[in-house]
Design a protein around this motif. Structure first.
Motif, PDB file in Angstrom:
ATOM      1  N   ARG A   1       0.824  -1.219   0.000  1.00  0.00           N
ATOM      2  CA  ARG A   1       0.000   0.000   0.000  1.00  0.00           C
ATOM      3  C   ARG A   1       0.852   1.262   0.000  1.00  0.00           C
ATOM      4  N   ARG A   2       2.143   1.140   0.286  1.00  0.00           N
ATOM      5  CA  ARG A   2       3.040   2.296   0.269  1.00  0.00           C
ATOM      6  C   ARG A   2       3.773   2.421  -1.070  1.00  0.00           C
ATOM      7  N   HIS A   3       3.435   1.583  -2.045  1.00  0.00           N
ATOM      8  CA  HIS A   3       4.205   1.514  -3.284  1.00  0.00           C
ATOM      9  C   HIS A   3       3.313   1.470  -4.518  1.00  0.00           C
ATOM     10  N   THR A   4       3.915   1.805  -5.653  1.00  0.00           N
ATOM     11  CA  THR A   4       3.351   1.501  -6.970  1.00  0.00           C
ATOM     12  C   THR A   4       4.055   0.244  -7.479  1.00  0.00           C
ATOM     13  N   LYS A   5       3.551  -0.291  -8.599  1.00  0.00           N
ATOM     14  CA  LYS A   5       4.190  -1.476  -9.179  1.00  0.00           C
ATOM     15  C   LYS A   5       5.658  -1.216  -9.496  1.00  0.00           C
ATOM     16  N   ASP A   6       5.938  -0.049 -10.085  1.00  0.00           N
ATOM     17  CA  ASP A   6       7.323   0.275 -10.451  1.00  0.00           C
ATOM     18  C   ASP A   6       8.224   0.334  -9.227  1.00  0.00           C
ATOM     19  N   SER A   7       7.754   0.950  -8.150  1.00  0.00           N
ATOM     20  CA  SER A   7       8.619   1.094  -6.973  1.00  0.00           C
ATOM     21  C   SER A   7       8.798  -0.234  -6.245  1.00  0.00           C
ATOM     22  N   ILE A   8       7.805  -1.147  -6.343  1.00  0.00           N
ATOM     23  CA  ILE A   8       7.990  -2.485  -5.769  1.00  0.00           C
ATOM     24  C   ILE A   8       9.120  -3.202  -6.497  1.00  0.00           C
ATOM     25  N   LEU A   9       9.092  -3.168  -7.825  1.00  0.00           N
ATOM     26  CA  LEU A   9      10.156  -3.815  -8.598  1.00  0.00           C
ATOM     27  C   LEU A   9      11.512  -3.179  -8.303  1.00  0.00           C
ATOM     28  N   SER A  10      11.537  -1.866  -8.138  1.00  0.00           N
ATOM     29  CA  SER A  10      12.787  -1.175  -7.802  1.00  0.00           C
ATOM     30  C   SER A  10      13.283  -1.591  -6.420  1.00  0.00           C
ATOM     31  N   ASN A  11      12.350  -1.716  -5.476  1.00  0.00           N
ATOM     32  CA  ASN A  11      12.711  -2.129  -4.116  1.00  0.00           C
ATOM     33  C   ASN A  11      13.254  -3.545  -4.090  1.00  0.00           C
ATOM     34  N   PHE A  12      12.650  -4.426  -4.888  1.00  0.00           N
ATOM     35  CA  PHE A  12      13.175  -5.792  -5.065  1.00  0.00           C
ATOM     36  C   PHE A  12      14.667  -5.739  -5.399  1.00  0.00           C
ATOM     37  N   GLU A  13      15.000  -4.986  -6.423  1.00  0.00           N
ATOM     38  CA  GLU A  13      16.379  -4.928  -6.915  1.00  0.00           C
ATOM     39  C   GLU A  13      17.315  -4.341  -5.866  1.00  0.00           C
ATOM     40  N   GLN A  14      16.852  -3.357  -5.120  1.00  0.00           N
ATOM     41  CA  GLN A  14      17.671  -2.733  -4.090  1.00  0.00           C
ATOM     42  C   GLN A  14      17.979  -3.702  -2.947  1.00  0.00           C
ATOM     43  N   ARG A  15      17.041  -4.594  -2.648  1.00  0.00           N
ATOM     44  CA  ARG A  15      17.195  -5.483  -1.503  1.00  0.00           C
ATOM     45  C   ARG A  15      17.893  -6.798  -1.832  1.00  0.00           C
ATOM     46  N   LEU A  16      17.923  -7.197  -3.092  1.00  0.00           N
ATOM     47  CA  LEU A  16      18.530  -8.478  -3.460  1.00  0.00           C
ATOM     48  C   LEU A  16      19.987  -8.612  -3.012  1.00  0.00           C
ATOM     49  N   PRO A  17      20.811  -7.569  -3.046  1.00  0.00           N
ATOM     50  CA  PRO A  17      22.199  -7.730  -2.619  1.00  0.00           C
ATOM     51  C   PRO A  17      22.385  -7.914  -1.110  1.00  0.00           C
ATOM     52  N   ASN A  18      21.340  -7.703  -0.300  1.00  0.00           N
ATOM     53  CA  ASN A  18      21.471  -7.780   1.155  1.00  0.00           C
ATOM     54  C   ASN A  18      21.772  -9.199   1.628  1.00  0.00           C
ATOM     55  N   ASP A  19      22.213  -9.308   2.888  1.00  0.00           N
ATOM     56  CA  ASP A  19      22.408 -10.632   3.474  1.00  0.00           C
ATOM     57  C   ASP A  19      21.124 -11.078   4.178  1.00  0.00           C
ATOM     58  N   VAL A  20      21.111 -12.320   4.629  1.00  0.00           N
ATOM     59  CA  VAL A  20      19.888 -12.890   5.207  1.00  0.00           C
ATOM     60  C   VAL A  20      19.462 -12.140   6.470  1.00  0.00           C
ATOM     61  N   ALA A  21      20.420 -11.771   7.316  1.00  0.00           N
ATOM     62  CA  ALA A  21      20.074 -11.076   8.560  1.00  0.00           C
ATOM     63  C   ALA A  21      19.401  -9.738   8.265  1.00  0.00           C
TER      64      ALA A  21
END
Length: 294
Positions: free
Chosen positions: A126-146
């Motif tokens: 509810r805080r995002h549009t489709k485009d920003s969800i996909l962008s957030n996906f890409e930003q978070r993929l490099p993170n570690d599990v913790a």
């Protein structure tokens, strides 16, 4: 169905848990833990008790909470049946009507995320549009599990706060809403511009843009209601279209043929879903200006 806080405070444990069982997805244990902290002075106190239950839960239970959430835009899970809350949340951002390119993009990032972390990608849609969800996906993929575990739990709490605020009637409100508004000033007459048609469009990179709101300015040059209000203003890219040509023509203002300015489109972006973004327009038949207000 909404529940008055006073009714929840007076409920037996079974009724209390049943009412709040899915504030945290498929996790009635959160409500069970919060029950002991009654009575609650307001919905903020209730949410604090539920959030504390999550924070103090064993690691395995917190991981189970994360895994109870569905993938976004997953056709198989939709066919199997989402919770009513998850379905409404995903539909609100248009995840039930994606273009082929958008479905492919979501499938790619869902698979990449699950493959790396072993649990679904979670974001408060509810805080995002489709485009920003996909962008957030890409930003978070490099993170570690913790990092992603902590981020997922934080997003789950944001989801829960919105669900709780929608469900519970209380004298206080949770700080989960933003506002998008506009105001048109006719610099030709030096007065607010009454009667200008305004259209708000959510822009999309991979799919069709969609109209979010339509309104007409009132005697103060404003819309009677915010263009977006009573909910977060989703992160994303937008366009406001003001029909100024017809406005000036109806007032017999001398215009070129065709009008030099007919429909004015202002493109802007939203980055703070809980903030107040004000996008005014100052206009004559030959010029216009805008700025970021609040």
């Amino acid at each position: 169905m909404q529940k008055p806080l006073e009714e929840l405070n007076a409920s037996a444990q079974g009724d209390f848990v049943a009412a709040l069982a899915n504030i945290f997805e498929y996790s009635p244990w959160v409500a069970e833990q919060a029950f002991a902290a009654r009575p609650f002075a307001g919905v903020n106190a209730l949410f604090a008790a539920m959030k504390t239950a999550v924070e103090r839960a064993p690691e395995g239970l917190r991981l189970a909470l994360i895994k109870s959430h569905p993938d976004l835009a997953d056709k198989t899970q939709r066919a199997a049946g989402l919770t009513a809350e998850s379905s409404a949340e995903q539909n609100s951002v248009g995840l039930d009507r994606l273009s082929d390119a958008e479905y492919e993009a979501f499938e790619r990032v869902n698979n990449a995320y699950r493959s790396k972390f072993g649990f679904p990608y979670i974001v408060c849609v509810r805080r995002h549009t489709k485009d920003s969800i996909l962008s957030n996906f890409e930003q978070r993929l490099p993170n570690d599990v913790a990092t992603e575990t902590a981020t997922s739990l934080a997003e789950i709490c944001r989801i829960a706060a919105l669900r709780l605020d929608q469900l519970v009637i209380s004298s206080d409100r949770l700080p989960v809403y933003g506002r998008l508004s506009t105001h048109v000033l006719d610099n030709n007459s030096g007065k607010p511009a009454e009667g200008i048609t305004v259209e708000l469009i959510e822009r999309s990179a991979l799919g069709a843009s969609r109209v979010i709101a339509r309104a007409v300015t009132n005697s103060d040059g404003r819309t009677d209601q915010p263009l977006i209000g009573g909910r977060p203003v989703p992160i994303g890219r937008y366009e406001l279209i003001f029909s100024v040509g017809s406005y000036f023509k109806e007032r017999n203002v001398p215009l070129s043929d065709p009008p030099f300015l007919d429909d004015i489109a202002l493109r802007f972006a939203v980055s703070d879903p809980e903030g107040h973004l004000h996008v005014p327009l100052l206009v004559t038949p030959w010029s216009y200006a805008t700025y970021r207000g609040s």
